[in-house]
Design an enzyme around this catalytic site. Structure first.
Site, PDB file in Angstrom:
ATOM      1  CB  CYS A 151      -0.860  -0.042   1.255  1.00  0.00           C
ATOM      2  SG  CYS A 151      -1.876   1.588   1.402  1.00  0.00           S
ATOM      3  CB  ALA A 188     -10.084   0.026  -7.073  1.00  0.00           C
ATOM      4  N   GLY A 243      -7.233  -1.163 -12.187  1.00  0.00           N
ATOM      5  CA  GLY A 243      -6.949  -0.975 -13.388  1.00  0.00           C
ATOM      6  C   GLY A 243      -7.754   0.590 -13.589  1.00  0.00           C
ATOM      7  CB  ALA A 293      -5.423  -4.080 -13.212  1.00  0.00           C
ATOM      8  N   GLY A 331      -6.791  -8.756 -10.599  1.00  0.00           N
ATOM      9  CA  GLY A 331      -7.060  -9.296  -9.418  1.00  0.00           C
ATOM     10  C   GLY A 331      -5.772  -9.473  -8.557  1.00  0.00           C
ATOM     11  CG  HIS A 356     -24.599  27.032   2.208  1.00  0.00           C
ATOM     12  ND1 HIS A 356     -25.075  26.418   1.028  1.00  0.00           N
ATOM     13  CD2 HIS A 356     -24.512  28.392   1.917  1.00  0.00           C
ATOM     14  CE1 HIS A 356     -24.971  27.408   0.007  1.00  0.00           C
ATOM     15  NE2 HIS A 356     -24.908  28.446   0.643  1.00  0.00           N
TER      16      HIS A 356
END
Length: 466
Positions: A43, A184, A186, A269, A271, A445
């Site tokens: 990660c 995610a 790819g 990508a 898996g 706001h």
């Protein structure tokens, strides 16, 4: 010799492992962490963090190209790919050093090597064929993570066929790029390279992109990407890849036909698989199912004293899930009172493509599969003043409530900065908030978060601004 007996041994220094080690140290345990490659895991070093650095560069580049929309002028816009990559690597190195500092600060003993179970309560650590240490502990936590799934005939070579590590340190922005897989990983790489100038084609084997997301969000993303010039081929496959001197010929199957196309680079990508090899699981009661270690709600395996957390323990494959599991596992071992297992329905997920996606809880289809009658609320970004002021009017927030109880079952977002908004709904779900509390909550706001309020109101026919 250094002491080799510990209260807890953690194998793997990723977001699950190092967090588990630090939490154990905080609870006054004597802790060892075994890591052979890099603290922070995939990660931090080759995943979540460096990809976000690349995507941030592409986001700024995109905004610079549209400066006139904001009353600004920017001439001669360009980029230095090497500098973009170096910035990404520098950020990862900084955080890697930070993890090392935290472990040292908490007096965690770090062993540089690969750990293998070697009998009850024993772990053998070695590197480069040499023994580093033989450790003992009543509690061993496996946090070895996962790696990219390699497809036969599509093995990465670092030149023409890339996996995530190659795509993180590209030497070129390919003119023609093929991305295999629209999860995610790819879709984030597709988004980055497309923004930087690649003519990008995404091939997805199922009938929609980001298939784990709510179908409405998937459809919104696909429409947005196609509008931006990306080619999306769903219910499609890649039959073969043939490498040339500086290009790859791909045989694609889609729409009931087979077509051959040439690309400069291919990103695979498709898996991940769990890192369960060479852990010494043979002869233990640890069960492995489709490359992932089977655990119960307290992260215990079938072998007494052996636990597994994070990606190696199965889906969802998310860093924050791994960290939370690490804490839960350690606190359970320590006998902490008042613990409860992780509810997978309350783990948020984020995808940092452009536009961003974030979600938590059940999709509409999943809720209906469980036999639940739901109330659905939606609010578009184009009805929000802050989104319009940001120049980001394209997006949607969707919420699901149980029709009988008012329980918030799920929330799904697509648009600017939704990855920062989703935690509001995550907290609401953890607190078992109903629509009543959310309706009575005052949202500031002008903010994007006002759309979260409006979508709740819409579920009950009370939306004001749309």
């Amino acid at each position: 010799m250094a002491d080799t007996n510990f209260d807890i041994i953690v194998v793997g220094g990723g977001p699950g492992g190092y967090v588990a080690a630090i939490r154990a140290a905080q609870l006054k345990m004597k802790v060892a962490l075994v890591e052979a490659n890099h603290l922070g895991g995939i990660c931090l070093n080759w995943g979540c963090i460096p990809t976000k650095a690349l995507l941030r560069s592409s986001e700024i580049y995109h905004n610079m190209q549209h400066a006139k929309n904001y009353g600004l002028s920017a001439d001669g816009i360009g980029f230095d790919l090497d500098a973009i990559v170096q910035r990404s690597r520098k950020i990862s190195k900084q955080l890697n050093n930070g993890v090392g500092h935290l472990l040292k600060k908490n007096k965690v003993t770090v062993f540089d090597g690969y750990g293998t179970l070697n009998g009850a309560g024993k772990l053998h650590v070695e590197k480069d064929g040499k023994t580093v240490a033989d450790l003992t502990s009543k509690h061993i936590i496996l946090a070895t993570g996962a790696r990219a799934r390699i497809l036969p005939g599509m093995e990465p070579d670092g030149q023409l066929i890339w996996y995530y590590k190659d795509a993180l340190v590209p030497n070129v922005v390919p003119k023609r790029l093929l991305v295999i897989g629209s999860g995610a990983i790819g879709i984030e790489f597709a988004s980055f390279f497309h923004t930087m100038g690649s003519k990008t084609t995404v091939v997805e084997m199922v009938d929609r992109v980001v298939p784990a997301e709510d179908a409405e969000i998937s459809a919104f993303l696909q429409k947005s990407l196609v509008k931006d010039g990306m080619e999306i081929l769903t219910s499609a496959g890649v039959k073969a890849l043939k490498k040339g001197k500086d290009s790859v010929t791909a045989t694609l199957e889609f729409g009931g036909k087979t077509e051959t196309r040439e690309f400069d680079r291919v990103i695979v990508a498709a898996g991940i698989v769990g890192n369960v090899e060479k852990l010494g699981l043979e002869g233990t009661k640890v069960k492995v199912d489709r490359t992932h270690i089977v655990v119960n709600e307290w992260l215990e395996t079938g072998e007494p004293g052996v636990y597994a957390i994070g990606d190696v323990a199965g889906a969802p494959w998310l860093a924050h899930k791994a960290s939370h599991e690490g804490v839960l596992c350690v606190e359970k071992i320590a006998g902490t009172k008042g613990l409860h297992p992780i509810n997978p329905d309350r783990i948020p997920g984020c995808t940092y493509c452009r536009p961003q996606i974030a979600s938590v809880g059940l999709t509409e289809a999943q809720a209906k599969e469980r036999g639940l009658k739901v109330k659905v609320g939606r609010f578009p970004f184009q009805g929000n003043g802050k989104a319009i002021a940001l120049g980001e009017p394209d997006g949607l927030i969707k919420v699901l409530f149980d029709d009988k109880t008012g329980e918030l079952l799920g929330a799904h977002m697509i648009g600017a900065e939704v990855t920062e908004l989703i935690q509001g709904y995550g907290i609401a779900m953890e607190l078992e908030t109903t629509e009543a509390e959310l309706m009575h909550t005052v949202f500031a706001h002008p903010t994007l978060s006002e759309m979260m309020h409006e979508s709740v109101l819409d579920a009950y026919g009370r939306a004001v601004h749309f």
